[in-house]
Design an enzyme around this catalytic site. Structure first.
Site, mmCIF file in Angstrom:
data_model
loop_
_atom_site.group_PDB
_atom_site.id
_atom_site.type_symbol
_atom_site.label_atom_id
_atom_site.label_comp_id
_atom_site.label_asym_id
_atom_site.label_seq_id
_atom_site.Cartn_x
_atom_site.Cartn_y
_atom_site.Cartn_z
ATOM 1 N N ASP A 8 0.879 -1.181 0.000
ATOM 2 C CA ASP A 8 0.000 0.000 0.000
ATOM 3 C C ASP A 8 0.910 1.222 0.000
ATOM 4 O OD1 ASP A 8 0.930 -0.499 2.591
ATOM 5 O OD2 ASP A 8 -0.848 0.332 3.555
ATOM 6 N N HIS A 244 9.312 -0.544 9.865
ATOM 7 C CA HIS A 244 8.241 -1.531 9.750
ATOM 8 C C HIS A 244 8.400 -2.425 8.510
ATOM 9 C CE1 HIS A 244 6.067 0.229 13.059
ATOM 10 N NE2 HIS A 244 5.847 1.369 12.435
#
Length: 320
Positions: A8, A244
């Site tokens: 994303d 992340h």
């Protein structure tokens, strides 16, 4: 290692993609995009621009789900990723275009072509994967293994008291994946919050980056300024940010960065404060669910060096 990538594309997705493009062990054979940090269509455009930035080959990119399995997508995460998902860094228009193929068909076609060889790396909500499993149950048997960035089993959440953004973005999808029988490793906040990319790391890289990586490092400098500020506002970070998505990508292709534990797990799909919570059961007679590998410890120094090594000069492989 042949990779099917699901993203994303926000700032940390872009960093993970650049890392993989500059590391020879990754052969990305296809990329799908999903709504999360930004809508799937913009994520596809961002992804194509990152491919240009790295002078990458013509990797097919397909735009996927624009809403979760249930409910509505809440919109772009502007406070962390900027108005455009790339920390408000403007990249040149791309001459590449997304492939005109439904995401489920795109994923299954690649799974058939590379049966038993594909590592599926997911860096956003799992809507595309769940939709593919619904349409093509055999997809689970075709994938060699899956590494997802998402979730937490002991750390606090980052979008709710117990929920991490990717899992909470589509809990039903993650629960379907956990029950699919795929070999799944979840790289979540338990480890990503402990691996911090600092301003001083990028300052060092600016002095030691390779000529080939010059455009990529310049982009990371600009995008990370916004990302650091967003993390300062959200998590009181001071000139650093959690790594992340790159950490999940690293784990898929590198040994010794993370330690995992296998636990029976489900995802809570209801609850005012617990929707998106991963529930693990260590009892002798656990709940029905999937046996999922969870990253529980990280070698943070090694992970930072591994990330930077994608962009530095080979003759400069020295201690950061």
């Amino acid at each position: 290692m042949k990779v099917l990538l699901d993203v994303d594309t926000g700032v940390d997705d872009a960093a993970a993609l650049l890392y993989m493009l500059f590391k020879p062990q990754y052969e990305i054979v296809g990329i799908g995009t999903v709504c999360g940090n930004v809508e799937a269509q913009l994520a596809a455009e961002n992804t194509l621009k990152i491919l240009d930035l790295a002078d990458a080959p013509d990797i097919p990119v397909a735009a996927g789900a624009e809403k979760p399995l249930r409910g509505r997508w809440p919109g772009r995460v502007k406070e962390i990723h900027g108005d455009n998902g790339l920390g408000n860094t403007e990249l040149p228009r791309t001459g590449r275009s997304p492939v005109k193929e439904e995401i489920e068909d795109f994923y299954m076609r690649l799974a058939d072509k590379y049966a038993g060889e594909l590592t599926l790396i997911t860096l956003g909500p799992l809507t595309n994967v769940a939709r593919t499993l619904e349409k093509y149950p055999a997809f689970a048997r075709k994938i060699r293994r899956m590494v997802m960035m998402g979730g937490t089993i002991a750390m606090r959440g980052n979008v709710s008291p117990t929920g991490e953004a990717n899992v909470t973005g589509d809990p039903e999808a993650c629960d379907k994946v956990f029950l699919s029988g795929m070999d799944v490793t979840a790289v979540g906040l338990d480890v990503t919050m402990k691996v911090r990319l600092k301003r001083e790391h990028m300052e060092w890289l600016n002095r030691r980056r390779s000529a080939r990586a010059a455009k990529a490092v310049s982009f990371l400098n600009r995008a990370l300024e916004y990302y650091w500020y967003g993390n300062q506002m959200q998590n009181y970070c001071i000139d650093d940010c959690p790594l992340h998505d790159p950490l999940a990508a690293m784990y898929a292709g590198t040994t010794g960065v993370l330690r995992t534990e296998t636990r029976r797990a489900r995802v809570e799909c209801e609850g005012t404060y617990t929707r998106g919570m991963i529930v693990t059961d260590l009892r002798e007679h656990p709940i029905p669910g999937g046996d999922i590998h969870f990253a529980v410890e990280a070698d943070a120094d090694r992970a930072i060096r591994e990330f930077l090594s994608a962009f530095w000069e080979e003759e400069s492989n020295k201690t950061v």
